[in-house]
Scaffold this motif. Structure first.
Motif, PDB file in Angstrom:
ATOM      1  N   GLY A 238      10.429 -30.287  21.631  1.00 28.07           N
ATOM      2  CA  GLY A 238      10.325 -29.006  20.949  1.00 28.07           C
ATOM      3  C   GLY A 238       9.640 -27.955  21.810  1.00 28.07           C
ATOM      4  N   VAL A 239       8.572 -28.358  22.493  1.00 28.24           N
ATOM      5  CA  VAL A 239       7.866 -27.425  23.379  1.00 28.24           C
ATOM      6  C   VAL A 239       8.778 -27.005  24.537  1.00 28.24           C
ATOM      7  CG1 VAL A 239       5.916 -27.172  24.973  1.00 28.24           C
ATOM      8  CG2 VAL A 239       5.600 -28.363  22.781  1.00 28.24           C
ATOM      9  N   TYR A 240       9.458 -27.992  25.132  1.00 25.73           N
ATOM     10  CA  TYR A 240      10.373 -27.730  26.253  1.00 25.73           C
ATOM     11  C   TYR A 240      11.469 -26.749  25.839  1.00 25.73           C
ATOM     12  CZ  TYR A 240      14.495 -28.913  29.144  1.00 25.73           C
ATOM     13  OH  TYR A 240      15.627 -28.869  29.920  1.00 25.73           O
ATOM     14  N   MET A 241      12.073 -26.976  24.689  1.00 25.52           N
ATOM     15  CA  MET A 241      13.155 -26.094  24.232  1.00 25.52           C
ATOM     16  C   MET A 241      12.634 -24.696  23.920  1.00 25.52           C
ATOM     17  SD  MET A 241      15.661 -28.491  21.878  1.00 25.52           S
ATOM     18  CE  MET A 241      14.439 -28.732  20.573  1.00 25.52           C
ATOM     19  N   THR A 242      11.431 -24.623  23.369  1.00 25.68           N
ATOM     20  CA  THR A 242      10.848 -23.331  23.029  1.00 25.68           C
ATOM     21  C   THR A 242      10.575 -22.510  24.287  1.00 25.68           C
ATOM     22  OG1 THR A 242       9.815 -24.251  21.029  1.00 25.68           O
ATOM     23  CG2 THR A 242       8.905 -22.193  21.894  1.00 25.68           C
ATOM     24  N   VAL A 243      10.047 -23.148  25.321  1.00 26.97           N
ATOM     25  CA  VAL A 243       9.757 -22.444  26.575  1.00 26.97           C
ATOM     26  C   VAL A 243      11.046 -21.921  27.204  1.00 26.97           C
ATOM     27  CG1 VAL A 243       8.927 -22.733  28.948  1.00 26.97           C
ATOM     28  CG2 VAL A 243       7.614 -23.687  27.049  1.00 26.97           C
ATOM     29  N   ILE A 244      12.079 -22.788  27.275  1.00 22.18           N
ATOM     30  CA  ILE A 244      13.358 -22.375  27.868  1.00 22.18           C
ATOM     31  C   ILE A 244      13.989 -21.245  27.071  1.00 22.18           C
ATOM     32  CG2 ILE A 244      15.686 -23.111  28.475  1.00 22.18           C
ATOM     33  CD1 ILE A 244      13.554 -24.300  30.267  1.00 22.18           C
ATOM     34  N   THR A 245      13.994 -21.380  25.746  1.00 25.38           N
ATOM     35  CA  THR A 245      14.587 -20.347  24.893  1.00 25.38           C
ATOM     36  C   THR A 245      13.797 -19.053  24.988  1.00 25.38           C
ATOM     37  OG1 THR A 245      15.350 -22.080  23.381  1.00 25.38           O
ATOM     38  CG2 THR A 245      15.358 -19.821  22.542  1.00 25.38           C
ATOM     39  N   GLY A 246      12.479 -19.173  25.106  1.00 21.90           N
ATOM     40  CA  GLY A 246      11.644 -17.993  25.273  1.00 21.90           C
ATOM     41  C   GLY A 246      11.987 -17.230  26.540  1.00 21.90           C
ATOM     42  N   ALA A 247      12.299 -17.961  27.605  1.00 28.39           N
ATOM     43  CA  ALA A 247      12.678 -17.314  28.869  1.00 28.39           C
ATOM     44  C   ALA A 247      13.980 -16.527  28.694  1.00 28.39           C
ATOM     45  CB  ALA A 247      12.833 -18.365  29.961  1.00 28.39           C
ATOM     46  N   PHE A 248      14.931 -17.099  27.960  1.00 25.23           N
ATOM     47  CA  PHE A 248      16.188 -16.388  27.699  1.00 25.23           C
ATOM     48  C   PHE A 248      15.947 -15.157  26.823  1.00 25.23           C
ATOM     49  CE2 PHE A 248      18.195 -20.296  29.134  1.00 25.23           C
ATOM     50  CZ  PHE A 248      19.348 -19.832  29.748  1.00 25.23           C
ATOM     51  N   ALA A 249      15.070 -15.308  25.819  1.00 26.74           N
ATOM     52  CA  ALA A 249      14.764 -14.175  24.935  1.00 26.74           C
ATOM     53  C   ALA A 249      14.101 -13.053  25.717  1.00 26.74           C
ATOM     54  CB  ALA A 249      13.852 -14.643  23.799  1.00 26.74           C
ATOM     55  N   LEU A 250      13.194 -13.407  26.632  1.00 29.79           N
ATOM     56  CA  LEU A 250      12.531 -12.397  27.453  1.00 29.79           C
ATOM     57  C   LEU A 250      13.534 -11.695  28.359  1.00 29.79           C
ATOM     58  CD1 LEU A 250       9.949 -11.050  28.442  1.00 29.79           C
ATOM     59  CD2 LEU A 250       9.640 -12.958  30.054  1.00 29.79           C
ATOM     60  N   ALA A 251      14.459 -12.478  28.944  1.00 27.46           N
ATOM     61  CA  ALA A 251      15.491 -11.881  29.805  1.00 27.46           C
ATOM     62  C   ALA A 251      16.357 -10.910  29.012  1.00 27.46           C
ATOM     63  CB  ALA A 251      16.348 -12.988  30.419  1.00 27.46           C
ATOM     64  N   ASP A 252      16.707 -11.279  27.790  1.00 23.31           N
ATOM     65  CA  ASP A 252      17.512 -10.391  26.944  1.00 23.31           C
ATOM     66  C   ASP A 252      16.746  -9.107  26.618  1.00 23.31           C
ATOM     67  OD1 ASP A 252      19.567 -12.199  26.952  1.00 23.31           O
ATOM     68  OD2 ASP A 252      19.085 -13.066  24.990  1.00 23.31           O
ATOM     69  N   LEU A 253      15.453  -9.262  26.350  1.00 27.06           N
ATOM     70  CA  LEU A 253      14.624  -8.099  26.025  1.00 27.06           C
ATOM     71  C   LEU A 253      14.547  -7.130  27.201  1.00 27.06           C
ATOM     72  CD1 LEU A 253      12.650  -6.676  24.083  1.00 27.06           C
ATOM     73  CD2 LEU A 253      10.823  -8.103  25.046  1.00 27.06           C
ATOM     74  N   LEU A 254      14.311  -7.674  28.389  1.00 23.79           N
ATOM     75  CA  LEU A 254      14.226  -6.838  29.585  1.00 23.79           C
ATOM     76  C   LEU A 254      15.563  -6.166  29.891  1.00 23.79           C
ATOM     77  CD1 LEU A 254      12.045  -9.142  31.878  1.00 23.79           C
ATOM     78  CD2 LEU A 254      11.323  -7.103  30.613  1.00 23.79           C
ATOM     79  N   ARG A 255      16.652  -6.904  29.680  1.00 19.43           N
ATOM     80  CA  ARG A 255      17.978  -6.328  29.914  1.00 19.43           C
ATOM     81  C   ARG A 255      18.237  -5.178  28.940  1.00 19.43           C
ATOM     82  NH1 ARG A 255      20.698 -10.540  29.010  1.00 19.43           N
ATOM     83  NH2 ARG A 255      20.695 -11.333  31.142  1.00 19.43           N
ATOM     84  N   GLY A 256      17.831  -5.397  27.695  1.00 14.42           N
ATOM     85  CA  GLY A 256      18.016  -4.346  26.698  1.00 14.42           C
ATOM     86  C   GLY A 256      17.233  -3.098  27.034  1.00 14.42           C
ATOM     87  N   ARG A 257      16.018  -3.260  27.548  1.00 19.38           N
ATOM     88  CA  ARG A 257      15.204  -2.107  27.928  1.00 19.38           C
ATOM     89  C   ARG A 257      15.820  -1.350  29.097  1.00 19.38           C
ATOM     90  NH1 ARG A 257       8.910  -4.314  27.559  1.00 19.38           N
ATOM     91  NH2 ARG A 257       8.800  -4.361  25.271  1.00 19.38           N
TER      92      ARG A 257
END
Length: 264
Positions: A238-257
């Motif tokens: 669960g921790v591993y998946m959360t970290v990986i998914t968080g990285a994708f979410a951050l990338a999406d956020l930065l791309r959106g900005r």
């Protein structure tokens, strides 16, 4: 006696890293070539790769059944036994689940494949069993073992690299529950194989015995009950998946900005 030639492969030695880099380059090249292709084409390329790996898996196991040296090496575990070589380990199961997942566009199964296929295959590659560590890569059993597992790694990654799936936090609870459910089913298979005598030492998913795995040994000291000692692994997953998914979410956020700034 272990081989000492230039093709000897051990976890993360030069040969290992070179072969791994070649497989990653194959994934990168495939992603570039398929970038402008339809989603349907990308899905079928991945399905075909999994089918080739699945066929190669059984060719590798057949070669292993004829390998006299392997029988000697694993004599203390009963030698080669087809019932102990079924594709029921964590990495092997993905050879069957990934094609189904991308064919059905099933987000839960694609999430399972993306997170668990590379993780399971890399665990096997980092901690190879007897007969697969310190021998020449050119031996049939070594080509089969490393080729199969490296392919499973890139097939899991390809789900995202081919644009077929992007991790979302909402997928994680069902992915973790799927991992738990599959683990329990495999545990029941272990018990059945042991009770029937078909494979008295069946231990797919390490659900019955730790087999000396240092991490599972720790879990077993906490929960000294077959299968239940795997539960801390689900927490780590669960921790591993959360970290990986968080990285994708951050990338999406930065791309959106960036897109917002460019539109001004």
């Amino acid at each position: 006696m272990q081989n000492t030639d230039l093709w000897v492969i051990r976890p993360f030695n030069t040969v290992f890293l070179t072969v791994f880099a070649a497989f990653l380059a194959l994934l990168a090249l495939s992603s570039i070539l398929l970038r402008k292709k339809s989603e349907n084409t990308r899905r079928w390329v991945l399905i075909a790769a999994c089918l080739v790996t699945f066929v190669g898996y059984f060719i590798y196991k057949y070669a292993l059944s004829l390998d006299a040296e392997y029988d000697v090496i694993t004599a203390n575990m009963g030698g080669f036994n087809w019932w102990g070589e079924l594709p029921l380990q964590l990495c092997n199961i993905n050879m069957m689940l990934i094609p189904v997942a991308v064919l059905r566009r099933d987000r839960v199964l694609m999430s399972f494949g993306f997170f668990l296929a590379p993780l399971g295959a890399m665990m096997a590659l980092a901690m190879p069993g007897n007969g697969f560590d310190g021998y020449s890569l050119l031996l049939p059993r070594m080509l089969g073992f490393y080729g199969t597992h490296f392919m499973i790694v890139i097939e899991g990654l390809a789900i995202v690299c081919f644009g077929l799936y992007r991790p979302r936090f909402r997928d994680l609870p069902r992915t973790a529950l799927s991992a738990l459910a599959i683990s329990f089913i495999v545990f029941l298979v272990d018990l059945l194989l042991r009770a029937s005598g078909l494979h008295p030492k069946a231990n797919y998913f390490f659900a019955v015995e730790t087999e000396g795995n240092f991490l599972l040994e720790i879990f077993h000291r906490w929960i000294p009950v077959p299968f239940l000692y795997l539960l801390p692994s689900i927490v780590i997953l669960g921790v591993y998946m959360t970290v990986i998914t968080g990285a994708f979410a951050l990338a999406d956020l930065l791309r959106g900005r960036r897109q917002t700034v460019n539109c001004r």
